[in-house]
Design a protein around this motif. Structure first.
Motif, short mmCIF file in Angstrom:
data_model
loop_
_atom_site.label_atom_id
_atom_site.label_comp_id
_atom_site.label_asym_id
_atom_site.label_seq_id
_atom_site.Cartn_x
_atom_site.Cartn_y
_atom_site.Cartn_z
N PRO A 100 0.83 -1.21 0.00
CA PRO A 100 0.00 0.00 0.00
C PRO A 100 0.87 1.26 0.00
O PRO A 100 1.84 1.36 0.76
CB PRO A 100 -0.81 -0.13 1.29
N LEU A 101 0.49 2.21 -0.83
CA LEU A 101 1.28 3.43 -0.96
C LEU A 101 0.65 4.57 -0.17
O LEU A 101 -0.58 4.65 -0.06
CB LEU A 101 1.40 3.81 -2.44
N PRO A 102 1.46 5.45 0.38
CA PRO A 102 0.92 6.55 1.19
C PRO A 102 0.27 7.61 0.31
O PRO A 102 0.56 7.72 -0.88
CB PRO A 102 2.17 7.10 1.88
N TYR A 105 1.87 14.12 -0.44
CA TYR A 105 2.04 15.37 0.29
C TYR A 105 1.82 15.22 1.81
O TYR A 105 1.31 16.11 2.47
CB TYR A 105 1.11 16.46 -0.26
N GLN A 106 2.23 14.06 2.33
CA GLN A 106 2.15 13.83 3.77
C GLN A 106 3.53 13.68 4.41
O GLN A 106 3.72 14.07 5.56
CB GLN A 106 1.34 12.56 4.04
N VAL A 107 4.49 13.14 3.67
CA VAL A 107 5.82 12.88 4.22
C VAL A 107 6.68 14.13 4.07
O VAL A 107 6.77 14.71 2.99
CB VAL A 107 6.49 11.70 3.49
N PRO A 108 7.32 14.61 5.13
CA PRO A 108 8.18 15.80 5.00
C PRO A 108 9.36 15.55 4.06
O PRO A 108 9.90 14.45 4.00
CB PRO A 108 8.67 16.03 6.44
N LEU A 139 8.84 4.35 2.61
CA LEU A 139 7.39 4.39 2.78
C LEU A 139 7.10 4.36 4.28
O LEU A 139 7.73 3.60 5.02
CB LEU A 139 6.74 3.20 2.09
N PRO A 140 6.17 5.16 4.77
CA PRO A 140 5.91 5.21 6.21
C PRO A 140 5.60 3.82 6.78
O PRO A 140 4.75 3.08 6.27
CB PRO A 140 4.69 6.13 6.32
N GLY A 141 6.33 3.46 7.84
CA GLY A 141 6.09 2.20 8.53
C GLY A 141 6.66 0.98 7.84
O GLY A 141 6.42 -0.15 8.29
N PHE A 310 7.93 -0.94 -5.19
CA PHE A 310 8.17 -1.66 -3.95
C PHE A 310 7.42 -2.99 -3.93
O PHE A 310 6.26 -3.07 -4.35
CB PHE A 310 7.74 -0.81 -2.75
N ALA A 311 8.10 -4.03 -3.41
CA ALA A 311 7.47 -5.33 -3.21
C ALA A 311 6.60 -5.31 -1.96
O ALA A 311 6.62 -4.34 -1.18
CB ALA A 311 8.55 -6.41 -3.09
N ALA A 312 5.87 -6.40 -1.75
CA ALA A 312 4.97 -6.46 -0.60
C ALA A 312 5.71 -6.35 0.72
O ALA A 312 5.15 -5.86 1.71
CB ALA A 312 4.17 -7.76 -0.66
N ASP A 313 6.97 -6.80 0.76
CA ASP A 313 7.75 -6.72 2.00
C ASP A 313 8.52 -5.41 2.14
O ASP A 313 9.31 -5.24 3.07
CB ASP A 313 8.72 -7.90 2.10
N GLY A 314 8.31 -4.47 1.21
CA GLY A 314 8.98 -3.18 1.27
C GLY A 314 10.26 -3.09 0.49
O GLY A 314 10.82 -1.99 0.34
#
Length: 598
Positions: A100-102, A105-108, A139-141, A310-314
């Motif tokens: 899942p992609l964020p 315009y949320q990440v500084p 990607l966040p998290g 990005f793959a499912a595992d990041g």
């Protein structure tokens, strides 16, 4: 006529001209033994004309496998390419992320750290960089494994002064050999990052022997998966200088102040190495530029734009034939035209946002994507476009500012622009958009105006007076080079003048100090980069250069079916250098040539 209206008319008319004239002239001669500026006939083991004979070379499934419109161009040649020049052509195939992609315009926006020298004695600044594996939260998290310079992506920024030499000691703690090229640097041959001048990691077999784990590919090893194992092991370079674990790169920096960048340049594996994170910025400054009063400090932002998937595992996804990047170069067939990602990163962050003052900002923009082209515009939430005031190009400041509403930028190109946020209300937002993108790839980043502030930056009417004034009459010769897809040894590749790269072959010989005009001709998008020297664009397909061609460049973006004339003086140093396409997948699949300065 506005710049937009003028450009639209220019593109349409130019597409007609190219389709009716230029491709007949070039395509009719590219496969019949012409020297094509390379000082010799085309490689007899390569068939550069096969891409014009779809029925004799590629089946329908193979054509579609190359990637949409690009597949048709690669097979049918320049005539189809010319037809595509009226609209953005595909330069490859896009990978889709499985994670899942964020939201945008949320990440500084992160700002790469500036590397501190480990020593400054003797008039030389000394730096140390460790190339190593690391993980980062892009990607966040989500944690993403990377290959890095110094543990970060992008790597640390090096800031230096014109005329003050630096030495950078690179230590390779990665699992594969590496090479570092300072893109845009006026470097001596031994520090230019020639693709076979490897830094071997601990335990890697000596490349001087027949090392099965990483034998350099030769002319038979620059296709894709269809090439033979024999071909992949068929090349040696008697001039290669290899070191074990570390190498000192010394840069004189006798050059104009500019935004440069450093990246991996290992033969056959440049594209996946950059994709995994081996890229960083290098800024050269001088007193004259400092005195101009351009926006500076926190009002100067370096922006490295790149796309990834990005793959499912990041983990980063890349379609390598050999995921370990040890033995077999190349990408899977759908991605021969180039690898595109569906996530746009700026300074390693996805679609970031940056708080700004309501003043002018200097944006130092690099397209560090492997193959993606951008057409940038700055748009407020109410639809108003802000001017992009270009003050610099690849090789430093222009003579005078040039104002755009849109700015096309190809892989490896850099633009220095000033954007004025003073007319945007506090709390307002300005989005940097890519007109060539679709869906999520249309968004790049955003700026949110946080506060009013005193604007101490300015854009003077005269920026520099030291640009070279080469004239066509100064040229001692004119050369022509075609950049196009071709067949070789049972596989697909990308050729200059009908020949794939061979490090043991001298393709072009020039004399130190000579001025030459080069005519570059493309089938599809090819950003062409010359090592060592900067150049000026004289014309595009027989017409005047476009507004963004101003100044001194080291990379020129050729559109499908387009030709461009450039002029340069081969000064600086004698030795072996390169010119090549900077679509990184094209580069890895043979689209490089040797330049010997004597």
């Amino acid at each position: 006529m506005s710049e937009r209206d003028d450009r639209t008319a220019h593109d349409s008319e130019e597409g007609d001209r190219v389709g009716k004239g230029m491709d007949d002239d070039v395509a009719g001669r590219a496969g019949d033994g012409m020297t094509d500026g390379l000082g010799g006939p085309a490689d007899p083991d390569v068939d550069p004309g096969a891409d014009d004979r779809a029925s004799g070379g590629f089946g329908r499934r193979q054509v579609l496998g190359i990637g949409g419109a690009l597949g048709v161009v690669a097979v049918t040649g320049l005539t189809t390419a010319a037809a595509l020049s009226r609209r953005p052509a595909a330069t490859g195939a896009e990978l889709r992320s499985a994670v899942p992609l964020p939201p945008a315009y949320q990440v500084p926006l992160p700002i790469p750290s500036v590397l501190a020298p480990v020593g400054t004695s003797g008039g030389i600044d000394r730096y140390e960089v460790v190339q190593r594996e690391a993980t980062a939260e892009i990607l966040p998290g989500v944690r993403t494994p990377l290959w890095t310079y110094g543990g970060t992506f992008p790597g640390p920024t090096i800031e230096s002064r014109r005329g003050r030499p630096i030495t950078v000691r690179h230590r390779n703690e990665l699992p594969v050999p590496t090479v570092v090229h300072l893109h845009g640097g006026r470097s001596t041959p031994d520090s230019d990052g020639y693709p076979t001048d490897l830094v071997l990691p601990q335990g890697w077999p000596d490349e001087g022997t027949a090392a099965p784990a990483a034998a350099p590919a030769g002319p038979t090893g620059h296709g894709h998966g269809a090439r033979s194992e024999r071909g992949m092991q068929g090349m040696s370079d008697p001039r290669a200088v290899r070191t074990r674990l570390t190498r000192d790169y010394t840069f004189p920096l006798e050059q104009r102040p500019a935004l440069l960048w450093y990246h991996d340049h290992r033969m056959d594996f440049t594209a996946p190495a950059i994709w995994r994170g081996l890229a960083g910025l290098h800024i050269v400054r001088d007193d004259a530029e400092d005195a101009l009063g351009l926006p500076s400090g926190r009002h100067e932002l370096p922006l490295m734009i790149a796309d990834r998937a990005f793959a499912a595992d990041g983990a980063l996804v890349y379609p390598s034939l050999d995921p370990g990047l040890r033995k077999r170069p190349g990408v899977r067939e759908p991605y021969l035209g180039g690898v595109l990602g569906d996530v746009i990163l700026v300074n390693g962050a996805p679609w970031p946002v940056h708080e700004v003052d309501a003043v002018r900002y200097r944006l130092r923009i690099l397209n560090a994507s492997n193959a993606r082209h951008y057409d940038l515009e700055a748009v407020t939430d109410d639809g108003r476009r802000l001017d992009l005031v270009q003050i610099g190009a690849d090789q430093g400041l222009l003579a005078a500012p040039v104002t755009h509403t849109r700015l096309p930028i190809a892989p490896a190109e850099r633009y220095d622009v000033v954007v004025d946020f003073s007319g945007v209300p506090v709390g307002g937002r300005v989005r940097l958009l890519n007109r060539l993108g679709t869906g999520r790839t249309r968004d790049v980043m955003a700026f949110r105006v946080a506060r009013k502030a005193a604007d101490r930056g300015r854009v003077p009417a005269v920026l520099s007076r030291d640009l070279p004034a080469w004239r066509r009459a100064d040229a001692v010769r004119v050369r022509e080079f075609s950049f196009r897809a071709g067949r070789m040894h049972g596989g697909h590749g990308w050729l200059i003048g009908g020949r794939p790269f061979d490090p043991a072959r001298t393709d072009v010989t020039v004399r130190l100090g000579d001025v030459e005009v080069w005519r570059l001709v493309a089938d599809v998008h090819h950003p062409v980069h010359l090592h060592l020297v900067g150049f000026r664009v004289l014309s595009r397909s027989g017409r005047a250069p476009r507004p963004h061609d101003a100044g001194l460049k080291d990379t020129v973006s050729l559109r499908p079916g387009e030709s461009a004339e450039i002029i340069t003086r081969f000064d600086g140093y004698r030795g072996r250098y390169l010119f090549h396409c900077h679509n990184a997948e094209h580069e890895d699949m043979g689209m490089m040539a040797n330049l010997e300065i004597i």
